[in-house]
Design a protein around this motif. Structure first.
Motif, PDB file in Angstrom:
ATOM      1  N   ARG A 146      53.744   3.788 145.780  1.00 49.72           N
ATOM      2  CA  ARG A 146      52.875   3.011 146.232  1.00 49.72           C
ATOM      3  C   ARG A 146      53.397   1.730 147.299  1.00 49.72           C
ATOM      4  NH1 ARG A 146      47.475   2.397 144.580  1.00 49.72           N
ATOM      5  NH2 ARG A 146      48.238   3.780 142.549  1.00 49.72           N
ATOM      6  N   GLU A 147      54.536   1.088 146.893  1.00 49.67           N
ATOM      7  CA  GLU A 147      54.986  -0.095 147.518  1.00 49.67           C
ATOM      8  C   GLU A 147      55.485   0.388 148.770  1.00 49.67           C
ATOM      9  OE1 GLU A 147      54.633  -3.287 147.166  1.00 49.67           O
ATOM     10  OE2 GLU A 147      52.980  -2.668 145.583  1.00 49.67           O
ATOM     11  N   PHE A 148      56.070   1.589 148.879  1.00 53.41           N
ATOM     12  CA  PHE A 148      56.745   2.063 150.000  1.00 53.41           C
ATOM     13  C   PHE A 148      55.768   2.284 150.993  1.00 53.41           C
ATOM     14  CE2 PHE A 148      58.977   4.914 152.716  1.00 53.41           C
ATOM     15  CZ  PHE A 148      60.368   4.691 152.885  1.00 53.41           C
ATOM     16  N   GLU A 149      54.725   3.039 150.806  1.00 49.68           N
ATOM     17  CA  GLU A 149      53.601   3.358 151.661  1.00 49.68           C
ATOM     18  C   GLU A 149      53.113   2.002 152.121  1.00 49.68           C
ATOM     19  OE1 GLU A 149      50.429   5.081 153.969  1.00 49.68           O
ATOM     20  OE2 GLU A 149      52.726   5.745 153.353  1.00 49.68           O
ATOM     21  N   LYS A 150      53.024   1.037 151.104  1.00 49.69           N
ATOM     22  CA  LYS A 150      52.292  -0.117 151.717  1.00 49.69           C
ATOM     23  C   LYS A 150      53.084  -0.635 152.796  1.00 49.69           C
ATOM     24  CE  LYS A 150      50.483  -4.552 149.920  1.00 49.69           C
ATOM     25  NZ  LYS A 150      50.316  -5.270 148.450  1.00 49.69           N
ATOM     26  N   THR A 151      54.422  -0.559 152.564  1.00 48.72           N
ATOM     27  CA  THR A 151      55.471  -1.428 153.402  1.00 48.72           C
ATOM     28  C   THR A 151      55.487  -0.628 154.666  1.00 48.72           C
ATOM     29  OG1 THR A 151      56.541  -2.478 151.564  1.00 48.72           O
ATOM     30  CG2 THR A 151      57.591  -2.408 153.785  1.00 48.72           C
ATOM     31  N   TYR A 152      55.826   0.629 154.484  1.00 45.12           N
ATOM     32  CA  TYR A 152      56.098   1.308 155.854  1.00 45.12           C
ATOM     33  C   TYR A 152      55.062   2.536 155.916  1.00 45.12           C
ATOM     34  CZ  TYR A 152      60.484  -0.490 154.403  1.00 45.12           C
ATOM     35  OH  TYR A 152      61.587  -1.203 153.718  1.00 45.12           O
ATOM     36  N   PRO A 153      53.764   2.527 156.198  1.00 39.86           N
ATOM     37  CA  PRO A 153      52.667   3.327 156.130  1.00 39.86           C
ATOM     38  C   PRO A 153      52.973   4.575 156.929  1.00 39.86           C
ATOM     39  CG  PRO A 153      52.023   1.438 157.668  1.00 39.86           C
ATOM     40  CD  PRO A 153      53.278   1.206 157.182  1.00 39.86           C
ATOM     41  N   ILE A 154      53.855   5.497 156.120  1.00 41.80           N
ATOM     42  CA  ILE A 154      54.178   6.959 156.943  1.00 41.80           C
ATOM     43  C   ILE A 154      53.108   8.000 156.410  1.00 41.80           C
ATOM     44  CG2 ILE A 154      56.344   6.072 157.009  1.00 41.80           C
ATOM     45  CD1 ILE A 154      56.869   7.964 154.221  1.00 41.80           C
ATOM     46  N   ALA A 155      52.349   7.798 155.648  1.00 45.26           N
ATOM     47  CA  ALA A 155      51.577   8.947 155.277  1.00 45.26           C
ATOM     48  C   ALA A 155      50.774   9.595 156.176  1.00 45.26           C
ATOM     49  CB  ALA A 155      50.812   8.864 153.972  1.00 45.26           C
TER      50      ALA A 155
END
Length: 242
Positions: free
Chosen positions: A185-194
């Protein structure tokens, strides 16, 4: 002048506990029972098979000894095995777990824990060294949990994404299959790669289906601590979206 006697706190007439205190005791007991039930329920909960017919587990050395034959017997249709991490680390049980999964006839995949502080090519070389080429293996999975906030050498957000793409291209060349992004969750929040990387998503959220990827997920860690007879420690139980 006669002194007025006072009752002990929480006591009614005749020294009996007051109704309020008895009620509080009952509520406290119910809270304890409810907490124990919730803990037991979570330890043994799996998503409904009619909704998610394909289910499996993620295992690594931290789970202790895993009986893969028993894992298959309790309903695992596949298993992902922690294989490598960062540029040089590898799971101590990876070889044993890979051999055991194969022997049990369980479809298996390998997982790499990505480190944004380390060069992509060194991490890919680590994965390639640990994970053998096998046409039968499941798509490789990349765990994206660690952020670049505390890297010894600062890494920009753009560099994190660029290096990740390099890593994905190299391990996909090795395996011949597009990778699955086990996205935190935090990785996606920081680097929105999805939204930008066209790869299947693997999200995590105990009991409640996750939505932080912004698009449909392919795999879901539905229970991060499922108690089973197949392992010494609770396992991470994973389901596949139809």
């Amino acid at each position: 002048m006669a002194k007025t006697k006072t009752r002990p706190r929480g006591k009614g007439r005749g020294g009996r506990p007051s109704l309020l205190w008895r009620l509080l005791a009952v509520l406290a007991l119910l809270a304890i029972v409810g907490g124990v039930w919730a803990w037991w329920s979570m330890r043994h909960w799996q998503p409904d098979r009619t909704t998610f017919p394909t289910q499996g587990a993620l295992v690594g050395s931290a789970d202790g000894a895993v009986d893969f034959v028993a894992l298959k017997a309790i309903g695992a249709d596949f298993v992902y095995i922690e294989a490598s991490a960062s540029a040089f680390a590898r799971d101590p049980a990876v070889v044993k777990n890979l051999d055991a999964a194969r022997a049990a006839g369980l479809p298996w995949g390998a997982l790499h824990k990505y480190d944004p502080c380390q060069p992509a090519d060194k991490q890919a070389a680590n994965f390639v060294t640990v994970v053998p080429r096998d046409k039968k293996m499941l798509p490789p999975a990349v765990e994206l949990e660690q952020l670049a906030d505390h890297c010894p050498v600062p890494v920009s957000d753009a560099a994190v994404v660029s290096e990740l793409m390099t890593f994905l291209n190299q391990i996909e060349t090795h395996t011949g299959k597009p990778a699955v992004l086990k996205l935190g969750r935090e990785f996606e929040k920081t680097y929105p790669i999805a939204a930008t990387l066209d790869r299947a998503l693997w999200l995590s959220s105990d009991r409640v289906q996750p939505d932080y990827g912004g698009r449909p997920w392919a795999l879901w860690t539905a229970n991060s601590g499922l108690q089973t007879s197949a392992a010494e420690q609770p396992l991470r139980w994973v389901v596949v979206q139809k």
